[in-house]
Scaffold this active site. Sequence first.
Site, PDB file in Angstrom:
ATOM      1  N   GLY A 269      47.830  42.328  28.541  1.00  0.00           N
ATOM      2  CA  GLY A 269      47.143  43.559  28.145  1.00  0.00           C
ATOM      3  C   GLY A 269      48.051  44.433  27.310  1.00  0.00           C
ATOM      4  O   GLY A 269      47.979  45.659  27.375  1.00  0.00           O
ATOM      5  N   GLU A 292      45.983  39.270  24.944  1.00  0.00           N
ATOM      6  CA  GLU A 292      44.937  40.273  24.762  1.00  0.00           C
ATOM      7  C   GLU A 292      43.614  39.612  24.419  1.00  0.00           C
ATOM      8  O   GLU A 292      43.536  38.406  24.198  1.00  0.00           O
ATOM      9  CB  GLU A 292      45.321  41.253  23.650  1.00  0.00           C
ATOM     10  CG  GLU A 292      45.968  42.554  24.143  1.00  0.00           C
ATOM     11  CD  GLU A 292      45.000  43.436  24.923  1.00  0.00           C
ATOM     12  OE1 GLU A 292      43.814  43.075  25.047  1.00  0.00           O
ATOM     13  OE2 GLU A 292      45.419  44.492  25.404  1.00  0.00           O
ATOM     14  N   ASN A 325      42.349  35.889  28.898  1.00  0.00           N
ATOM     15  CA  ASN A 325      41.675  36.739  29.873  1.00  0.00           C
ATOM     16  C   ASN A 325      42.542  36.814  31.119  1.00  0.00           C
ATOM     17  O   ASN A 325      42.793  35.802  31.773  1.00  0.00           O
ATOM     18  CB  ASN A 325      40.302  36.161  30.205  1.00  0.00           C
ATOM     19  CG  ASN A 325      39.456  37.101  31.054  1.00  0.00           C
ATOM     20  OD1 ASN A 325      39.980  37.916  31.807  1.00  0.00           O
ATOM     21  ND2 ASN A 325      38.138  36.990  30.929  1.00  0.00           N
ATOM     22  N   MET A 326      43.002  38.011  31.452  1.00  0.00           N
ATOM     23  CA  MET A 326      43.925  38.149  32.579  1.00  0.00           C
ATOM     24  C   MET A 326      43.259  37.884  33.923  1.00  0.00           C
ATOM     25  O   MET A 326      43.948  37.741  34.936  1.00  0.00           O
ATOM     26  CB  MET A 326      44.548  39.553  32.580  1.00  0.00           C
ATOM     27  CG  MET A 326      43.573  40.684  32.619  1.00  0.00           C
ATOM     28  SD  MET A 326      44.426  42.266  32.361  1.00  0.00           S
ATOM     29  CE  MET A 326      43.033  43.383  32.166  1.00  0.00           C
ATOM     30  N   HIS A 345      45.915  50.669  36.159  1.00  0.00           N
ATOM     31  CA  HIS A 345      45.231  51.949  36.395  1.00  0.00           C
ATOM     32  C   HIS A 345      43.879  52.017  35.698  1.00  0.00           C
ATOM     33  O   HIS A 345      43.118  52.963  35.933  1.00  0.00           O
ATOM     34  CB  HIS A 345      46.129  53.125  36.002  1.00  0.00           C
ATOM     35  CG  HIS A 345      46.243  53.350  34.525  1.00  0.00           C
ATOM     36  ND1 HIS A 345      46.741  54.508  33.980  1.00  0.00           N
ATOM     37  CD2 HIS A 345      45.936  52.565  33.445  1.00  0.00           C
ATOM     38  CE1 HIS A 345      46.729  54.446  32.667  1.00  0.00           C
ATOM     39  NE2 HIS A 345      46.246  53.276  32.315  1.00  0.00           N
TER      40      HIS A 345
END
Length: 447
Positions: A269, A292, A325-326, A345
């Site tokens: 990300g 990403e 894709n994490m 967050h």
Amino acid sequence: MEGVLSSLLASSLIVGFPSLIFVCSILIYYYLCVMRKKISSKDSLPPAIGVYIMRCIYSITQYWEMIIPQIKLYRISNDYIVFQCLSVVFTLKVMDYLKDGPKTIKELSQLTKSSEKNLFRVMRALTQEHIFNYNQINQTFSLNSCSKLLISPPPPPIDQNDNENNNYNIKNNGILSTNDEELGCIFSMLSYPTFIDAWRSLKECIESGVSGFQAKHGMTFFQYIDEKDTYIKKIFDSAMRQRNYATKIHTQIINGYDFSKFKKVCDIGGGIGFLGFEIVNANANTCVCVLELEETVRNGLEQSKVDERKQRIIEEQRLVFKTGNMFIPRSIPSANLYIMMQVIHDWNNNDAIKILSSVASTMRMERNQTGQSPKLLIIDSILDDNINNDTYKRSCIPDIIMMAIVGGEERTLSQWNHIIKESSLQILTIKKFNRPPFLSLIELTIQ
């Protein structure tokens, strides 16, 4: 009335006396360090001194507002009106028209196709807020150091697949700016109609428990920018870069953690590669892969073209962009160190645990293959569990932004411990920075 004035005087003395001592300490510091040791006067003050200055300034305002609460409510209302005025002149590109020199209100009204009288009243109000300068003799408005930050850069090529809403002319408003000291991208994001609509749904957010953005648009923020309006993604990526540059957070991270011992780093990300580039630039033997989504990878490669150093590092494959894709472990590349800077967050607890579990799974596979345990470095805010602590004053507004826009949250240490434990990870070290934006380095490994 006399009692109020006496209280104000007393509060001013309470704040002013230690501030006077502090000023004297600064003078002594400069005499002993700058003059005696020949240290350059351009060197920044120690972080502790900078933080104390901020607290003194904040305390002065806080004391006044505690004694006369009407001042606080007036300030909040005033700030809202000022933002609305600034948002309008930004959208009308008043800053762009003034960048070549001062102009009269008649000239500005003609250029912006606005009411001369009403535009003057708005510009007059912003001048009182020290956002513009006004020459009484020539009756002209001009830019100052504040409004110069909102000048638009040269327009990027217009993509026909971008936002279809053409009646909000934001194509030139700060996107893909080559001057990182400007804040046009951040202001573009804050004043973009889609974001404004989300803020107007804050009541629904509080009542329903979903983000204001989802309550208004029927999908999450990240779904929206990936599926419906990809131009917001460009605004978001550019705004995050300008925010990082403004806070100099990369300098804190590079100086606060030893990346030289890791040959392969994966920045999950990592946006358009801001932190990845700084890591590679400071560590010659380290390569960084930025993981990403496809649109962000495209934006990162596009923006790197204006930076010769970054372009050269990409050509040398020391900085690589990878689409992935994490949430899916197999799409995360192998590495010695994984980084997640202000990623967790953005997500609620359930999704945060899924993301961290996905990374933990990849780390476990890497350990099974190489026999060495990779590390995960989370760079994020940690709120104090005591609500009266100063950290809440620094992070409560960002927490509201997370709640209203993306559905995430800023977390206390106990909340971090919960999601980390549920993800089969364990904390090795925690290092807190005492400078804005007051982030922390949380170093993790797999259980």
